[in-house]
Design a protein around this motif. Sequence first.
Motif, PDB file in Angstrom:
ATOM      1  N   GLY A  97       0.672  -1.229  -0.056  1.00 40.62           N
ATOM      2  CA  GLY A  97      -0.205  -0.126   0.141  1.00 40.62           C
ATOM      3  C   GLY A  97       0.893   1.318  -0.045  1.00 40.62           C
ATOM      4  O   GLY A  97       0.402   2.176  -0.593  1.00 40.62           O
ATOM      5  N   GLU A  98       1.994   1.261   0.681  1.00 43.01           N
ATOM      6  CA  GLU A  98       2.851   2.395   0.535  1.00 43.01           C
ATOM      7  C   GLU A  98       3.247   2.968  -0.371  1.00 43.01           C
ATOM      8  O   GLU A  98       3.705   4.109  -0.875  1.00 43.01           O
ATOM      9  CB  GLU A  98       3.833   2.324   1.732  1.00 43.01           C
ATOM     10  CG  GLU A  98       4.934   1.244   1.534  1.00 43.01           C
ATOM     11  CD  GLU A  98       4.401  -0.077   1.994  1.00 43.01           C
ATOM     12  OE1 GLU A  98       5.449  -0.735   2.518  1.00 43.01           O
ATOM     13  OE2 GLU A  98       3.110  -0.342   2.440  1.00 43.01           O
ATOM     14  N   THR A 101       0.427   4.628  -2.671  1.00 37.64           N
ATOM     15  CA  THR A 101       0.132   5.744  -2.062  1.00 37.64           C
ATOM     16  C   THR A 101       1.127   6.816  -2.288  1.00 37.64           C
ATOM     17  O   THR A 101       0.921   8.095  -2.828  1.00 37.64           O
ATOM     18  CB  THR A 101      -0.495   6.074  -0.677  1.00 37.64           C
ATOM     19  OG1 THR A 101      -1.437   4.804  -0.526  1.00 37.64           O
ATOM     20  CG2 THR A 101      -0.711   7.114  -0.053  1.00 37.64           C
ATOM     21  N   ASP A 129       4.076   6.196   7.345  1.00 36.03           N
ATOM     22  CA  ASP A 129       4.426   5.761   5.827  1.00 36.03           C
ATOM     23  C   ASP A 129       4.906   6.957   5.195  1.00 36.03           C
ATOM     24  O   ASP A 129       5.655   6.829   4.306  1.00 36.03           O
ATOM     25  CB  ASP A 129       3.332   5.019   5.295  1.00 36.03           C
ATOM     26  CG  ASP A 129       3.105   3.594   5.855  1.00 36.03           C
ATOM     27  OD1 ASP A 129       4.105   3.036   6.261  1.00 36.03           O
ATOM     28  OD2 ASP A 129       1.915   3.249   5.741  1.00 36.03           O
ATOM     29  N   ASP A 142      -0.584   7.007   6.794  1.00 32.07           N
ATOM     30  CA  ASP A 142      -0.536   5.480   6.749  1.00 32.07           C
ATOM     31  C   ASP A 142      -1.324   4.480   5.777  1.00 32.07           C
ATOM     32  O   ASP A 142      -2.317   5.060   5.388  1.00 32.07           O
ATOM     33  CB  ASP A 142      -0.855   5.147   8.400  1.00 32.07           C
ATOM     34  CG  ASP A 142       0.434   4.889   8.999  1.00 32.07           C
ATOM     35  OD1 ASP A 142       1.645   5.080   8.470  1.00 32.07           O
ATOM     36  OD2 ASP A 142       0.499   4.427  10.513  1.00 32.07           O
ATOM     37  N   ASN A 143      -0.878   3.637   5.621  1.00 34.12           N
ATOM     38  CA  ASN A 143      -1.616   2.639   4.887  1.00 34.12           C
ATOM     39  C   ASN A 143      -2.183   1.522   5.538  1.00 34.12           C
ATOM     40  O   ASN A 143      -1.235   0.951   6.089  1.00 34.12           O
ATOM     41  CB  ASN A 143      -0.728   2.447   3.414  1.00 34.12           C
ATOM     42  CG  ASN A 143      -0.272   3.527   2.600  1.00 34.12           C
ATOM     43  OD1 ASN A 143      -1.067   3.755   1.828  1.00 34.12           O
ATOM     44  ND2 ASN A 143       0.906   4.014   2.900  1.00 34.12           N
ATOM     45  N   GLU A 144      -3.586   1.054   5.498  1.00 37.60           N
ATOM     46  CA  GLU A 144      -3.964   0.123   6.106  1.00 37.60           C
ATOM     47  C   GLU A 144      -4.999  -0.535   5.151  1.00 37.60           C
ATOM     48  O   GLU A 144      -5.594   0.018   4.046  1.00 37.60           O
ATOM     49  CB  GLU A 144      -4.720   0.564   7.458  1.00 37.60           C
ATOM     50  CG  GLU A 144      -4.052   1.372   8.418  1.00 37.60           C
ATOM     51  CD  GLU A 144      -2.977   0.023   9.004  1.00 37.60           C
ATOM     52  OE1 GLU A 144      -3.278  -1.124   8.720  1.00 37.60           O
ATOM     53  OE2 GLU A 144      -1.933   0.565   9.968  1.00 37.60           O
ATOM     54  N   SER A 145      -5.198  -1.757   5.443  1.00 39.05           N
ATOM     55  CA  SER A 145      -6.390  -2.697   4.731  1.00 39.05           C
ATOM     56  C   SER A 145      -7.201  -3.690   5.682  1.00 39.05           C
ATOM     57  O   SER A 145      -6.303  -4.082   6.500  1.00 39.05           O
ATOM     58  CB  SER A 145      -5.736  -3.397   3.659  1.00 39.05           C
ATOM     59  OG  SER A 145      -4.784  -4.521   4.124  1.00 39.05           O
ATOM     60  N   ALA A 199      -4.870   5.972   4.273  1.00 36.32           N
ATOM     61  CA  ALA A 199      -5.289   5.306   2.935  1.00 36.32           C
ATOM     62  C   ALA A 199      -5.812   4.134   3.052  1.00 36.32           C
ATOM     63  O   ALA A 199      -4.994   3.263   3.473  1.00 36.32           O
ATOM     64  CB  ALA A 199      -4.147   5.579   1.916  1.00 36.32           C
ATOM     65  N   HIS A 201      -6.878   0.682   1.719  1.00 36.20           N
ATOM     66  CA  HIS A 201      -6.814  -0.037   0.462  1.00 36.20           C
ATOM     67  C   HIS A 201      -7.760  -1.246   0.410  1.00 36.20           C
ATOM     68  O   HIS A 201      -7.913  -1.676  -0.680  1.00 36.20           O
ATOM     69  CB  HIS A 201      -5.366  -0.758   0.363  1.00 36.20           C
ATOM     70  CG  HIS A 201      -4.257   0.440   0.068  1.00 36.20           C
ATOM     71  ND1 HIS A 201      -3.845   0.755  -0.908  1.00 36.20           N
ATOM     72  CD2 HIS A 201      -3.558   1.141   1.014  1.00 36.20           C
ATOM     73  CE1 HIS A 201      -2.929   1.862  -0.843  1.00 36.20           C
ATOM     74  NE2 HIS A 201      -2.841   1.960   0.674  1.00 36.20           N
ATOM     75  N   PRO A 221      -7.045   5.593  -1.401  1.00 36.92           N
ATOM     76  CA  PRO A 221      -5.878   6.084  -1.953  1.00 36.92           C
ATOM     77  C   PRO A 221      -5.730   6.978  -2.697  1.00 36.92           C
ATOM     78  O   PRO A 221      -5.089   8.109  -2.833  1.00 36.92           O
ATOM     79  CB  PRO A 221      -5.071   4.742  -2.189  1.00 36.92           C
ATOM     80  CG  PRO A 221      -5.809   3.902  -1.442  1.00 36.92           C
ATOM     81  CD  PRO A 221      -7.421   4.006  -1.382  1.00 36.92           C
ATOM     82  N   THR A 224      -6.208  10.708  -1.545  1.00 39.95           N
ATOM     83  CA  THR A 224      -5.380  11.520  -0.673  1.00 39.95           C
ATOM     84  C   THR A 224      -4.781  12.780  -1.375  1.00 39.95           C
ATOM     85  O   THR A 224      -5.006  13.785  -0.646  1.00 39.95           O
ATOM     86  CB  THR A 224      -3.955  10.595   0.001  1.00 39.95           C
ATOM     87  OG1 THR A 224      -3.398   9.965  -1.406  1.00 39.95           O
ATOM     88  CG2 THR A 224      -4.583   9.560   0.635  1.00 39.95           C
TER      89      THR A 224
END
Length: 255
Positions: A97-98, A101, A129, A142-145, A199, A201, A221, A224
């Motif tokens: 994810g990082e 984004t 991130d 940050d990136n999360e799912s 963000a 995902h 994402p 952003t």
Amino acid sequence: MPGGSIYVQQNEKYTGSSPQWWYEKFWREDAPNRRKHRYVKAGVGFVIGVAIALRFDLTGASPLFGLLLGGIVAGADWGFYWYSFHRTAVWRGARRGEVITGRTLRRSLNRLGYHVLDGRAIRGQASIDHLVIGPGGLWIIDNESWSPDIEIACYAGRLFFGEKYGSKVAKPLVETAEAFAELLTRETGVPVTIRPMIAVHCGILPKNGVVMGEGLTLLKPRLTARLIKAADVDVLDAAQIELLSRTAARELQRV
């Protein structure tokens, strides 16, 4: 294992009996059913296409109209299922994810005078991130799912992930934003606040793709950069942006 590779060390999160492993397993096993249903839908599209051609006295071209509409229906069906699987790629560990984004942020913001720093942390404390510094201010992202069936929402100011409260997700990132802002203000003499974002995902967001609550913004994402560009400009001038960026690069540890 589904999606596995002998060249890449597997993360335990995505192996064995994890939800990600079962999701991919069932997806692949269901492929014959999806193809069968696609053929049926394409057949219905063919019949409708022929009927439309006959309705407008295009008898000679009716088979062509039928094939065209049947092909469109089959393509749309394939695209729908491909997208539903592709959007879980970060959750399944197939993509990072990082990276997604970070590429989006740079492509949209660099030309507008924004600086994007990836993978930063206060030594011995929490990491993030992305740190974005520009004319509209500062953000950490940050990136999360989450699981594809988890609904992310805000009710009465509180975040929810499915039936669970979101405070455990929001609080650490809000505190990290405050710690980053305090460090940069102290080292540069420029008073700043930092807005935290995640963000998302994978997971179910509202139609507008944005949820705000408990001091945190969660969004798709691709939104952003758009949200950052929508902020008030001229919060920071070019000299302040350069100073903050150089200080962040020096004081915040790479992770």
